[in-house]
Design an enzyme around this catalytic site. Structure first.
Site, mmCIF file in Angstrom:
data_model
loop_
_atom_site.group_PDB
_atom_site.id
_atom_site.type_symbol
_atom_site.label_atom_id
_atom_site.label_comp_id
_atom_site.label_asym_id
_atom_site.label_seq_id
_atom_site.Cartn_x
_atom_site.Cartn_y
_atom_site.Cartn_z
ATOM 1 N N GLU A 132 17.750 0.881 -7.478
ATOM 2 C CA GLU A 132 16.526 1.236 -8.202
ATOM 3 C C GLU A 132 15.384 0.549 -7.486
ATOM 4 O O GLU A 132 15.270 -0.684 -7.524
ATOM 5 C CB GLU A 132 16.611 0.741 -9.663
ATOM 6 C CG GLU A 132 17.759 1.319 -10.460
ATOM 7 C CD GLU A 132 17.647 2.818 -10.675
ATOM 8 O OE1 GLU A 132 16.533 3.352 -10.602
ATOM 9 O OE2 GLU A 132 18.682 3.451 -10.913
ATOM 10 N N CYS A 188 7.688 -1.104 -12.364
ATOM 11 C CA CYS A 188 7.957 -0.061 -11.361
ATOM 12 C C CYS A 188 7.481 1.296 -11.864
ATOM 13 O O CYS A 188 7.226 2.202 -11.071
ATOM 14 C CB CYS A 188 9.435 -0.028 -11.044
ATOM 15 S SG CYS A 188 10.436 0.140 -12.528
ATOM 16 N N GLU A 227 3.151 0.797 -2.332
ATOM 17 C CA GLU A 227 3.196 0.122 -3.632
ATOM 18 C C GLU A 227 2.405 -1.194 -3.581
ATOM 19 O O GLU A 227 2.544 -1.964 -2.638
ATOM 20 C CB GLU A 227 4.667 -0.176 -3.960
ATOM 21 C CG GLU A 227 4.881 -0.687 -5.358
ATOM 22 C CD GLU A 227 6.357 -0.983 -5.644
ATOM 23 O OE1 GLU A 227 7.012 -1.637 -4.813
ATOM 24 O OE2 GLU A 227 6.842 -0.552 -6.707
ATOM 25 N N LYS A 249 22.798 -12.117 -9.948
ATOM 26 C CA LYS A 249 21.744 -12.977 -9.404
ATOM 27 C C LYS A 249 20.381 -12.495 -9.886
ATOM 28 O O LYS A 249 19.937 -11.409 -9.528
ATOM 29 C CB LYS A 249 21.772 -12.964 -7.871
ATOM 30 C CG LYS A 249 20.931 -14.101 -7.301
ATOM 31 C CD LYS A 249 20.567 -13.925 -5.857
ATOM 32 C CE LYS A 249 19.247 -13.263 -5.648
ATOM 33 N NZ LYS A 249 18.085 -13.947 -6.223
HETATM 34 P P1 NAD Z 1 12.886 -7.882 -4.051
HETATM 35 O O1 NAD Z 1 13.500 -6.720 -3.385
HETATM 36 O O2 NAD Z 1 12.129 -8.853 -3.215
HETATM 37 O O3 NAD Z 1 13.989 -8.773 -4.794
HETATM 38 C C1 NAD Z 1 14.823 -8.229 -5.781
HETATM 39 C C2 NAD Z 1 16.090 -9.066 -5.878
HETATM 40 O O4 NAD Z 1 16.823 -8.924 -4.670
HETATM 41 C C3 NAD Z 1 15.838 -10.560 -6.050
HETATM 42 O O5 NAD Z 1 16.810 -11.101 -6.906
HETATM 43 C C4 NAD Z 1 16.031 -11.086 -4.642
HETATM 44 O O6 NAD Z 1 16.387 -12.438 -4.579
HETATM 45 C C5 NAD Z 1 17.149 -10.196 -4.137
HETATM 46 N N1 NAD Z 1 17.242 -10.068 -2.684
HETATM 47 C C6 NAD Z 1 16.239 -10.134 -1.767
HETATM 48 N N2 NAD Z 1 16.738 -9.975 -0.524
HETATM 49 C C7 NAD Z 1 18.065 -9.776 -0.655
HETATM 50 C C8 NAD Z 1 19.127 -9.538 0.259
HETATM 51 N N3 NAD Z 1 18.909 -9.469 1.579
HETATM 52 N N4 NAD Z 1 20.373 -9.377 -0.216
HETATM 53 C C9 NAD Z 1 20.606 -9.434 -1.551
HETATM 54 N N5 NAD Z 1 19.645 -9.671 -2.470
HETATM 55 C C10 NAD Z 1 18.390 -9.836 -2.029
HETATM 56 O O7 NAD Z 1 11.997 -7.302 -5.219
HETATM 57 P P2 NAD Z 1 11.023 -8.095 -6.191
HETATM 58 O O8 NAD Z 1 9.810 -8.470 -5.413
HETATM 59 O O9 NAD Z 1 11.793 -9.121 -6.924
HETATM 60 O O10 NAD Z 1 10.651 -6.950 -7.260
HETATM 61 C C11 NAD Z 1 9.629 -6.035 -7.115
HETATM 62 C C12 NAD Z 1 10.139 -4.692 -6.640
HETATM 63 O O11 NAD Z 1 11.125 -4.220 -7.538
HETATM 64 C C13 NAD Z 1 9.070 -3.630 -6.609
HETATM 65 O O12 NAD Z 1 9.187 -2.895 -5.422
HETATM 66 C C14 NAD Z 1 9.395 -2.744 -7.807
HETATM 67 O O13 NAD Z 1 8.953 -1.414 -7.702
HETATM 68 C C15 NAD Z 1 10.873 -2.834 -7.819
HETATM 69 N N6 NAD Z 1 11.387 -2.481 -9.138
HETATM 70 C C16 NAD Z 1 12.031 -1.286 -9.291
HETATM 71 C C17 NAD Z 1 12.508 -0.900 -10.540
HETATM 72 C C18 NAD Z 1 13.235 0.397 -10.741
HETATM 73 O O14 NAD Z 1 13.846 0.559 -11.794
HETATM 74 N N7 NAD Z 1 13.219 1.320 -9.809
HETATM 75 C C19 NAD Z 1 12.316 -1.739 -11.639
HETATM 76 C C20 NAD Z 1 11.630 -2.935 -11.444
HETATM 77 C C21 NAD Z 1 11.183 -3.302 -10.186
#
Ligand code: NAD
Length: 491
Positions: free
Chosen positions: A259, A293, A395, A184
């Site tokens: 991650e 990130c 963040e 997804k």
């Molecule tokens: P998010 O957590 O809102 O969403 C990430 C994904 O999870 C999306 O596909 C979303 O639809 C899904 N999701 C949300 N709620 C869910 C649930 N309850 N069950 C299953 N899936 C669910 O994050 P975002 O806003 O898309 O991305 C930004 C964040 O990602 C920032 O905090 C950033 O630091 C982090 N990030 C981390 C890394 C890393 O490698 N550590 C890399 C890139 C981004």
């Protein structure tokens, strides 16, 4: 049917799920709109999938699993390698789609995001051929050897900041290890994942081996991770979401790789090569509008060079062009969505309320022409904030950095390690002993010395503390996506 990849994207269209090798609407036939953040215009509609689509995708993946796991390593290698080639053959189309969907400069999508996505498939295609396991000889008593078996059907969930880059970073090792995948992408940036389906069809990936579901995290994402037939979850996203996923997955004993967020320190010592440090700090602060990130959002500067660094850094920021992502001269594009735009602006207001002085930026920007309704924020630098204020602890994930000064290594370490996060850290010094001392004591999954974002895909990737659990990359990913079985043979 017209090829998906050949679309021009100038009029809105409907994207679909990719299940069992076919493009299909969600069972409930519901959709939501996906907006181009640089223009505010509708780009496409996206299936609002739910548990019924999850069920269909998992059944397809289960049916495909015996076919895929029994393919030879050479066959899996060839198909994954052809997927990598297919992405690069369509570099321009993928890069355009990624830029329209995210607001990132087209030049960045073309030079970094899409080539790296292809490289992820290429890298793990070769891992299929190279992956080996251990044997342990009990000196004349018995021989142990370890077999590595694919897990079955696994879930890969990715965020919006590096859409195809992170999507492929999970899918490629999962497939390379012999699993079938239900994946997804973020609901905010679904487009390149949609295009990937067609590349997989053309590459001869058997039906059902990779299934791509679109929709919201709280609906289709939640249904996917909770499904009892999902054996492992590889998730990249926010820390709060990671916590929620862990609470559902742990009682079901699913394998979990998380991650998560970061608040990375970028530490600049007085003995650094300042030209290089400033040049790279511009990148580590504002590349992809600061929405990586690994961006260094807290810049820690040794007090003796604080003023010099500050004035030279601000001068360079003044040369950055914020504007239409499709313009080749643009350095900083739009932030990813209206919601995120308001979140980042609220964070800037909070910083002011906490006593921060805005040295540059701090405001949204109106870009003339067809981007006048887009979500643009000026690169922002803030100083004068206490170490433990929310701005320095939480963040922001936008084009916003803070400056803090330190007097010695010990103080730099205290500030650097003083958050709940621990994803990456950057150190600028020409003193090799100091670099080793810092690298040893920084609480982070990755420490860069005199560089940033330099990645070797064989190395372990991930964070400590609330930045995540587990490691991706190289053998770490291949091990995550397999179960180890030890066999003992008595001599
Ligand atoms: P998010 O957590 O809102 O969403 C990430 C994904 O999870 C999306 O596909 C979303 O639809 C899904 N999701 C949300 N709620 C869910 C649930 N309850 N069950 C299953 N899936 C669910 O994050 P975002 O806003 O898309 O991305 C930004 C964040 O990602 C920032 O905090 C950033 O630091 C982090 N990030 C981390 C890394 C890393 O490698 N550590 C890399 C890139 C981004």
């Amino acid at each position: 049917m017209k090829s998906i990849i050949e679309r021009t994207f100038d009029t809105p269209f409907a994207i679909q799920n990719f299940i069992d090798g076919k493009f299909v609407d969600s069972v409930n036939q519901m959709n939501f709109e996906n907006i181009n953040p640089a223009t505010g215009a509708m780009l496409c509609t996206v299936p609002d999938s739910d548990e019924k689509d999850v069920q269909k995708a998992i059944l397809a993946a289960q049916k495909a699993f015996p076919v895929w796991k029994n393919k030879s390593n050479e066959e899996r290698f060839r198909i994954l390698y052809v997927i990598a080639q297919g992405i690069m053959e369509n570099l321009d189309r993928f890069a355009l789609a990624e830029s329209l969907d995210t607001g990132k400069p087209l030049s960045l999508a073309k030079s970094v995001d899409i080539p790296r996505s292809a490289q992820n498939f290429e890298f793990f295609a070769t891992a299929t051929m190279q992956f080996a396991s251990e044997s342990h000889d009990m000196e004349g008593v018995a021989l142990n050897y370890t077999l590595r078996k694919p897990l079955g059907v696994v879930a890969c969930i990715s965020p919006w900041n590096l859409p195809l880059y992170l999507f492929s970073w999970k899918i490629a090792p999962a497939l390379a290890a012999g699993n079938c995948v239900v994946a997804k992408p973020s609901e905010v940036t679904p487009l390149t994942a949609y295009l990937l389906g067609e590349i997989c069809q053309k590459a001869g990936l058997p039906d059902g081996v990779l299934n791509i579901l679109h929709g919201f995290g709280h609906r289709v994402g939640a249904a996917l991770i909770a499904h009892p037939d999902i054996k492992a979850i590889s998730f990249t996203g926010g820390t709060a979401t990671g916590k929620q996923i862990a609470s559902v997955a742990a009682p079901q004993f699913k394998k979990l790789s998380l991650e998560l967020g970061g608040k990375n320190p970028n530490i600049i010592f007085a003995d650094a090569d300042l030209d290089q440090a400033i040049q790279t700090t511009i990148q580590s602060s504002f590349r992809n509008q600061g929405q990586i990130c690994l961006c260094g959002s807290r810049i820690l500067i040794e007090s003796s060079i604080y003023e010099q660094f500050k004035s030279r850094f601000l001068e360079k920021i003044g040369q950055l062009k914020v504007g239409n992502p499709l313009d080749s001269m643009t350095n900083v594009g739009a932030v990813v969505s209206k919601n995120h735009f308001h979140k980042v602006l609220d964070c800037i207001e909070l910083a002011k309320a906490e006593g921060g002085k805005i040295l540059t930026g701090g405001n949204s920007l109106k870009i003339e022409g067809n981007c006048e309704n887009g979500y643009f924020i000026a690169p922002t630098v803030i100083e004068g904030l206490p170490q433990h204020c929310r701005t320095n602890m939480e963040e922001i994930f936008g084009p916003v950095v803070t400056l803090q000064s330190f007097d010695n290594e010990e103080e730099a370490l205290t500030i650097a390690n003083g958050t709940n996060y621990g994803l990456s850290a950057t150190v600028w010094t020409q003193d090799i002993k100091k670099a080793h001392r810092m690298a040893n004591r920084l609480e982070a999954g990755i420490v860069w010395v005199n560089t940033w974002m330099l990645r070797d895909l064989r190395t372990p990737f991930g964070g400590v503390k609330q930045s995540g659990v587990g490691r991706e990359g190289g053998w770490e990913a291949m091990r995550f996506f397999t179960d180890a079985k030890n066999v003992v043979i008595k001599y």
